[in-house]
Design a protein around this motif. Sequence first.
Motif, PDB file in Angstrom:
ATOM      1  N   SER A  10       0.826  -1.200   0.000  1.00 40.26           N
ATOM      2  CA  SER A  10       0.000   0.000   0.000  1.00 40.26           C
ATOM      3  C   SER A  10       0.864   1.255   0.000  1.00 40.26           C
ATOM      4  O   SER A  10       0.455   2.296  -0.516  1.00 40.26           O
ATOM      5  CB  SER A  10      -0.926   0.003   1.217  1.00 40.26           C
ATOM      6  OG  SER A  10      -0.187   0.013   2.424  1.00 40.26           O
ATOM      7  N   CYS A  11       2.063   1.159   0.551  1.00 39.52           N
ATOM      8  CA  CYS A  11       2.988   2.303   0.540  1.00 39.52           C
ATOM      9  C   CYS A  11       4.142   2.108  -0.441  1.00 39.52           C
ATOM     10  O   CYS A  11       4.638   3.076  -1.025  1.00 39.52           O
ATOM     11  CB  CYS A  11       3.565   2.537   1.936  1.00 39.52           C
ATOM     12  SG  CYS A  11       2.441   3.352   3.093  1.00 39.52           S
ATOM     13  N   HIS A  12       4.570   0.841  -0.618  1.00 36.54           N
ATOM     14  CA  HIS A  12       5.804   0.581  -1.363  1.00 36.54           C
ATOM     15  C   HIS A  12       5.571  -0.048  -2.737  1.00 36.54           C
ATOM     16  O   HIS A  12       6.507  -0.621  -3.307  1.00 36.54           O
ATOM     17  CB  HIS A  12       6.706  -0.342  -0.538  1.00 36.54           C
ATOM     18  CG  HIS A  12       7.057   0.201   0.814  1.00 36.54           C
ATOM     19  ND1 HIS A  12       7.963   1.217   0.991  1.00 36.54           N
ATOM     20  CD2 HIS A  12       6.609  -0.122   2.053  1.00 36.54           C
ATOM     21  CE1 HIS A  12       8.077   1.489   2.284  1.00 36.54           C
ATOM     22  NE2 HIS A  12       7.263   0.698   2.954  1.00 36.54           N
ATOM     23  N   ARG A  13       4.379   0.064  -3.249  1.00 34.37           N
ATOM     24  CA  ARG A  13       4.105  -0.563  -4.543  1.00 34.37           C
ATOM     25  C   ARG A  13       5.025  -0.020  -5.648  1.00 34.37           C
ATOM     26  O   ARG A  13       5.538  -0.759  -6.480  1.00 34.37           O
ATOM     27  CB  ARG A  13       2.645  -0.344  -4.933  1.00 34.37           C
ATOM     28  CG  ARG A  13       2.217  -1.132  -6.159  1.00 34.37           C
ATOM     29  CD  ARG A  13       0.770  -0.841  -6.512  1.00 34.37           C
ATOM     30  NE  ARG A  13      -0.127  -1.183  -5.433  1.00 34.37           N
ATOM     31  CZ  ARG A  13      -0.591  -2.401  -5.193  1.00 34.37           C
ATOM     32  NH1 ARG A  13      -0.225  -3.406  -5.981  1.00 34.37           N
ATOM     33  NH2 ARG A  13      -1.425  -2.622  -4.193  1.00 34.37           N
ATOM     34  N   LYS A  14       5.261   1.300  -5.606  1.00 32.56           N
ATOM     35  CA  LYS A  14       6.113   1.900  -6.634  1.00 32.56           C
ATOM     36  C   LYS A  14       7.576   1.487  -6.482  1.00 32.56           C
ATOM     37  O   LYS A  14       8.351   1.586  -7.438  1.00 32.56           O
ATOM     38  CB  LYS A  14       5.993   3.421  -6.573  1.00 32.56           C
ATOM     39  CG  LYS A  14       4.622   3.936  -6.968  1.00 32.56           C
ATOM     40  CD  LYS A  14       4.598   5.449  -6.942  1.00 32.56           C
ATOM     41  CE  LYS A  14       3.234   5.981  -7.356  1.00 32.56           C
ATOM     42  NZ  LYS A  14       3.191   7.471  -7.333  1.00 32.56           N
ATOM     43  N   GLY A  55       5.330  -6.761  -8.625  1.00 32.15           N
ATOM     44  CA  GLY A  55       4.181  -7.536  -8.204  1.00 32.15           C
ATOM     45  C   GLY A  55       4.231  -8.999  -8.563  1.00 32.15           C
ATOM     46  O   GLY A  55       3.298  -9.744  -8.238  1.00 32.15           O
ATOM     47  N   GLN A  56       5.297  -9.470  -9.229  1.00 33.54           N
ATOM     48  CA  GLN A  56       5.357 -10.851  -9.680  1.00 33.54           C
ATOM     49  C   GLN A  56       5.575 -11.843  -8.546  1.00 33.54           C
ATOM     50  O   GLN A  56       5.362 -13.038  -8.720  1.00 33.54           O
ATOM     51  CB  GLN A  56       6.470 -10.991 -10.721  1.00 33.54           C
ATOM     52  CG  GLN A  56       6.198 -10.185 -11.979  1.00 33.54           C
ATOM     53  CD  GLN A  56       7.432 -10.069 -12.841  1.00 33.54           C
ATOM     54  OE1 GLN A  56       8.478 -10.580 -12.473  1.00 33.54           O
ATOM     55  NE2 GLN A  56       7.299  -9.403 -13.976  1.00 33.54           N
ATOM     56  N   ARG A 111       3.009 -10.293  -0.283  1.00 35.08           N
ATOM     57  CA  ARG A 111       3.449 -10.638   1.076  1.00 35.08           C
ATOM     58  C   ARG A 111       4.956 -10.376   1.199  1.00 35.08           C
ATOM     59  O   ARG A 111       5.780 -11.280   1.319  1.00 35.08           O
ATOM     60  CB  ARG A 111       3.095 -12.082   1.370  1.00 35.08           C
ATOM     61  CG  ARG A 111       1.604 -12.349   1.294  1.00 35.08           C
ATOM     62  CD  ARG A 111       1.260 -13.801   1.493  1.00 35.08           C
ATOM     63  NE  ARG A 111       1.576 -14.248   2.837  1.00 35.08           N
ATOM     64  CZ  ARG A 111       1.366 -15.487   3.275  1.00 35.08           C
ATOM     65  NH1 ARG A 111       0.832 -16.392   2.454  1.00 35.08           N
ATOM     66  NH2 ARG A 111       1.688 -15.818   4.499  1.00 35.08           N
ATOM     67  N   CYS A 112       5.304  -9.114   1.178  1.00 31.84           N
ATOM     68  CA  CYS A 112       6.717  -8.702   1.219  1.00 31.84           C
ATOM     69  C   CYS A 112       7.424  -9.182   2.481  1.00 31.84           C
ATOM     70  O   CYS A 112       8.632  -9.408   2.482  1.00 31.84           O
ATOM     71  CB  CYS A 112       6.820  -7.180   1.134  1.00 31.84           C
ATOM     72  SG  CYS A 112       5.871  -6.465  -0.223  1.00 31.84           S
ATOM     73  N   PHE A 139      12.069 -12.995 -10.218  1.00 28.74           N
ATOM     74  CA  PHE A 139      12.797 -14.065  -9.534  1.00 28.74           C
ATOM     75  C   PHE A 139      12.384 -15.441 -10.041  1.00 28.74           C
ATOM     76  O   PHE A 139      13.190 -16.365 -10.088  1.00 28.74           O
ATOM     77  CB  PHE A 139      12.548 -13.973  -8.022  1.00 28.74           C
ATOM     78  CG  PHE A 139      13.416 -12.973  -7.332  1.00 28.74           C
ATOM     79  CD1 PHE A 139      14.420 -13.369  -6.478  1.00 28.74           C
ATOM     80  CD2 PHE A 139      13.247 -11.619  -7.550  1.00 28.74           C
ATOM     81  CE1 PHE A 139      15.240 -12.452  -5.847  1.00 28.74           C
ATOM     82  CE2 PHE A 139      14.047 -10.697  -6.931  1.00 28.74           C
ATOM     83  CZ  PHE A 139      15.049 -11.104  -6.073  1.00 28.74           C
ATOM     84  N   LYS A 140      11.145 -15.570 -10.448  1.00 24.37           N
ATOM     85  CA  LYS A 140      10.670 -16.883 -10.878  1.00 24.37           C
ATOM     86  C   LYS A 140      11.251 -17.299 -12.230  1.00 24.37           C
ATOM     87  O   LYS A 140      11.150 -18.464 -12.618  1.00 24.37           O
ATOM     88  CB  LYS A 140       9.150 -16.859 -10.960  1.00 24.37           C
ATOM     89  CG  LYS A 140       8.472 -16.740  -9.599  1.00 24.37           C
ATOM     90  CD  LYS A 140       6.966 -16.816  -9.732  1.00 24.37           C
ATOM     91  CE  LYS A 140       6.308 -16.748  -8.367  1.00 24.37           C
ATOM     92  NZ  LYS A 140       4.828 -16.839  -8.449  1.00 24.37           N
TER      93      LYS A 140
END
Length: 452
Positions: free
Chosen positions: A285-289, A295-296, A300-301, A343-344
């Motif tokens: 919500s804060c660190h999306r950018k 987002g891949q 759940r950071c 990473f995948k």
Amino acid sequence: MRHVAIIIASLLTLLAAGPASAQTMFERLVMPGPLIKGHADLEKTCSNCHEDFAKKGQTPRCLACHKQIASDRSRKSGFHGTEPEASTGECRACHTDHKGRKAVIVQFDKETFSHAFTRFALTGAHKSARCDGCHKPAQKYRAAPSQCVECHRQSDTHKGSLGNNCASCHSDTAWTKTKRFDHAATRFSLTGAHGKVACAGCHAGERYKNTPRSCVACHGIQDPHGRRNGTKCDTCHTAMKWTDIKFDHAKATKFPLKGAHARQKCATCHTGDLYKDKLSTTCVSCHRKNDPHKGQLGTRCSECHDERGWRKTVRFDHDLTRFPLLGLHVAVPCEECHRTPRFKDAQAACATCHADTHHKGRFGEKCANCHNPNGWTRWLFDHDKQTAFRLTGSHQRLQCHACHRATAAQKPKLSTSCFSCHSTDDAHDGALGRKCETCHTTRTFRDARKQR
């Protein structure tokens, strides 16, 4: 003889008039003189002020008329209640009468009079004040005002807005020298930095009544939040200093500030209205950018990162993936294998990260058949067990490439006969056939078996 005759004649006349009239006429005959103007209406009847043949009975009759003086003496207040002689002595000791209509029976010396015996002791600037400044002509001295505002109303810069108790702030030394007003007696106690603020800082234009008490009333123009956080400034701030924050985020919310979050300014996360806009507690919500994975890897950071720092606190358990980190792989930075944020997309094949500069593809891409993660020189491949050609003698000291010369793409199938590798070394020029092992061993060609 003539005077005696007149007196006798007068006495006979008094006796003939009766006892009461005789007493009245006698009193007039012996009266020392006319009374003062203020007592003129009492002159006809001596008993108004005198008790027959008793001097001590005079003072109670004086006090019966002069009730204010009587009150002062009983309450021990004012001049007649505090001055030693005036408070206990006889009135006639100071105030004699029968001196005529124009007589002044109040013996008052302005030069020697001690104002300390009054209800208003002269202190400060009052010591040098003129008597007629407070005591007006044709007015009793006791009628002089005792309240500041009664004399100084015209000098009141507050125009009566602070009431009449001037002494609560000012001293009689000088109006401009104010003593410390006890602001705690009001509904707004001065604490912290407020104690150093000049009165005019809040009371502009001598406005004291209905002075607002809310923080924003004075500090609204300094609000760095732009009113987004409401008007209850004291929820977070103290009167000591704006930058001293007392808000406990851990107790007041469900999101304790740890690590790098504790160093952030409130406005970093609270960009909108503090009360209307509910913030999400998820990382994205804060660190999306700032998400290098775009987002891949999901949202759940916290499975890999914590609040101390995005790059410093990777705690992902790689053993839960299809490629457990073993041996030297454990010390390798993530970016060495994961060249992109995807990473995948990282491949598990050794050749993806380890270019085959030694074998040059002769043995294919399944490096794990021979090598292990603890180091390239630590072999796993057992030529004796995994092939049909045991390495003995000098063969054990040979490089793999000495025999395996073709690439994996050529799909070579090596012969196990000696002649396939040593044809150029055949000293017999083929005269004895190609079964070299009939005579020779792998230790050396020079040592030939003795034939039986």
